[in-house]
Design a protein around this motif. Structure first.
Motif, PDB file in Angstrom:
ATOM      1  N   ASP A   1      10.979 -24.597  -2.244  1.00 16.25           N
ATOM      2  CA  ASP A   1      11.290 -25.307  -0.653  1.00 16.25           C
ATOM      3  C   ASP A   1      13.101 -25.630  -0.595  1.00 16.25           C
ATOM      4  N   PRO A   2      13.926 -24.991   0.142  1.00 12.65           N
ATOM      5  CA  PRO A   2      15.545 -25.093   0.410  1.00 12.65           C
ATOM      6  C   PRO A   2      16.281 -26.899  -0.213  1.00 12.65           C
ATOM      7  N   ASN A   3      14.652 -27.789   0.099  1.00 16.36           N
ATOM      8  CA  ASN A   3      16.006 -28.785  -0.013  1.00 16.36           C
ATOM      9  C   ASN A   3      15.019 -30.029  -1.155  1.00 16.36           C
ATOM     10  N   ALA A   4      14.881 -28.623  -2.071  1.00 11.38           N
ATOM     11  CA  ALA A   4      13.992 -29.361  -3.755  1.00 11.38           C
ATOM     12  C   ALA A   4      14.911 -28.728  -4.663  1.00 11.38           C
ATOM     13  N   SER A   5      15.267 -28.929  -5.160  1.00 13.85           N
ATOM     14  CA  SER A   5      15.730 -28.283  -7.147  1.00 13.85           C
ATOM     15  C   SER A   5      15.754 -29.301  -8.471  1.00 13.85           C
TER      16      SER A   5
ATOM     17  N   ARG B   1      16.530 -33.054  -7.600  1.00 12.82           N
ATOM     18  CA  ARG B   1      17.187 -33.230  -6.132  1.00 12.82           C
ATOM     19  C   ARG B   1      15.372 -33.216  -5.125  1.00 12.82           C
ATOM     20  N   TYR B   2      15.490 -33.843  -4.158  1.00 16.98           N
ATOM     21  CA  TYR B   2      14.134 -33.731  -3.009  1.00 16.98           C
ATOM     22  C   TYR B   2      14.695 -34.404  -1.886  1.00 16.98           C
ATOM     23  N   HIS B   3      14.986 -33.569  -0.780  1.00 17.84           N
ATOM     24  CA  HIS B   3      16.043 -34.248   0.118  1.00 17.84           C
ATOM     25  C   HIS B   3      16.711 -35.015  -0.184  1.00 17.84           C
ATOM     26  N   ASP B   4      17.854 -34.432  -1.512  1.00 14.01           N
ATOM     27  CA  ASP B   4      18.653 -35.204  -1.391  1.00 14.01           C
ATOM     28  C   ASP B   4      18.311 -36.695  -2.447  1.00 14.01           C
TER      29      ASP B   4
ATOM     30  N   ASP C   1       7.789 -36.580   1.475  1.00 12.79           N
ATOM     31  CA  ASP C   1       8.721 -36.286   2.664  1.00 12.79           C
ATOM     32  C   ASP C   1       9.082 -37.847   3.547  1.00 12.79           C
TER      33      ASP C   1
ATOM     34  N   SER D   1      12.484 -40.284   4.139  1.00  7.24           N
ATOM     35  CA  SER D   1      12.104 -40.803   5.326  1.00  7.24           C
ATOM     36  C   SER D   1      12.624 -41.779   5.642  1.00  7.24           C
TER      37      SER D   1
END
Length: 331
Positions: free
Chosen positions: A58-62, A78-81, A326, A330
């Protein structure tokens, strides 16, 4: 008299030294002033594999750093900042309690999303189905009793437990989720006593309720998820609500499983979730538990084969977990 005089002289410097300290040392957990983590938690390796695979792709996770504390690996990322703390509790009530309390003491955790596999109690659930229970009960917090002499099928109850039984009709009348207590042979179900700030004494607690906000997020996440296929054989059922039971045993007995269904109206059973709920409740931290079904507890003939499905159902459970994340991102 000489002995007491010597002790007094030795003690005086310590007393004067303490009195002269400019400030008392701090004991207890840290006070955090930084952004709070969402703790992404599993029980053991196959479940962690599913989580880390999702993060890797997932490019939004690290995962940015890793800490080992008393042998437990805590991954920070981080996940989605949003900051996340990823770790495995280890299997069982004791391990779940210890590692969760460590996480809350050492990191600024604002909410906990736990995922793992579980055995079905309700036979409607099949391997790969995912349940997000609203409440968690300890099924083996109990009293083991002797049979009454000359009275087959009757048991000698401790006085405190007899008083506990007398309280049940009133408690059940005031709480629709209160268990339908009855014994399983010589085993008589009891409740855990919790200690929590604001209580003037330990309190009998029948169950722990997941956070309403996180249950709502789970429902929204499931409503928006695509169909989840299980080994290309069937579509998984995804459900929010109902009860789960936790115990210090691997439940592999159909008669006992049926008893937990009758007493606790349970959908699933496993070995960590009520402990997670207890620790988070005592610490005032929001929490929710996602459980993917691996088998019908004690429902098989012969050797239990829950391990055949653990990776596949962990994959589906991880999909639900990240859909919940997710939804939370949001907010």
């Amino acid at each position: 008299m000489k002995k007491y005089a010597v002790l007094f002289v030795i003690a005086l410097p310590w007393l004067f030294g303490l009195a002269g300290c400019s400030s008392a040392p701090h004991y207890g957990p840290a006070k955090f002033e930084v952004e709070g983590f969402t703790a992404v938690v599993v029980a053991y390796a196959p479940e962690m594999e599913g989580i880390l695979n999702k993060i890797d792709t997932d490019p939004n996770a690290s995962i940015n750093s890793t800490l080992s504390i008393k042998g437990v690996t805590y991954r920070l990322g981080r996940y989605h900042d949003e900051p996340i703390l990823v770790f495995a509790t280890g299997m069982s009530i004791a391990n779940a309690s210890m590692t969760m309390q460590m996480a809350l003491d050492y990191f600024p955790v604002k909410q906990v999303v736990y995922m793992g596999i579980a055995g079905a109690v309700n036979p409607k659930w099949k391997p790969g189905d995912v349940i997000v229970p609203a409440r968690w009960y300890y099924h083996d917090e109990s009293v083991y009793t002797n049979e009454a002499p000359g009275k087959p099928g009757e048991y000698v109850l401790p006085e405190y437990y007899a008083r506990f039984l007398e309280e049940q009709p009133e408690r059940k009348a005031n709480d629709p989720h209160y268990p339908n207590y009855k014994p399983f042979h010589f085993i008589h179900p009891d409740e855990v006593l919790i200690v929590k700030e604001g209580l003037d004494k330990p309190q009998d607690t029948a169950y722990f309720s997941a956070s309403t906000r996180l249950l709502a997020a789970a429902q929204e996440a499931i409503n928006s998820m695509p169909t989840q296929r299980i080994l290309n054989e069937r579509n998984a059922l995804l459900h929010v609500g109902g009860n789960g039971v936790t115990g210090s045993v691997f439940m592999d007995n159909r008669e006992y499983r049926q008893w937990t269904r009758e007493v606790f109206d349970a959908e699933v059973t496993e070995m960590e979730s009520a402990a997670i709920g207890q620790v988070c409740t005592v610490n005032n931290v929001d929490w929710v538990v996602i459980r993917a079904i691996s088998d019908l507890a004690g429902g098989q003939e012969g050797v239990n084969t829950e391990n055949l499905y653990d990776k596949e159902v962990s994959r589906v459970g991880a999909n639900v977990l990240f859909s919940v994340l997710d939804e939370l991102a949001s907010e």
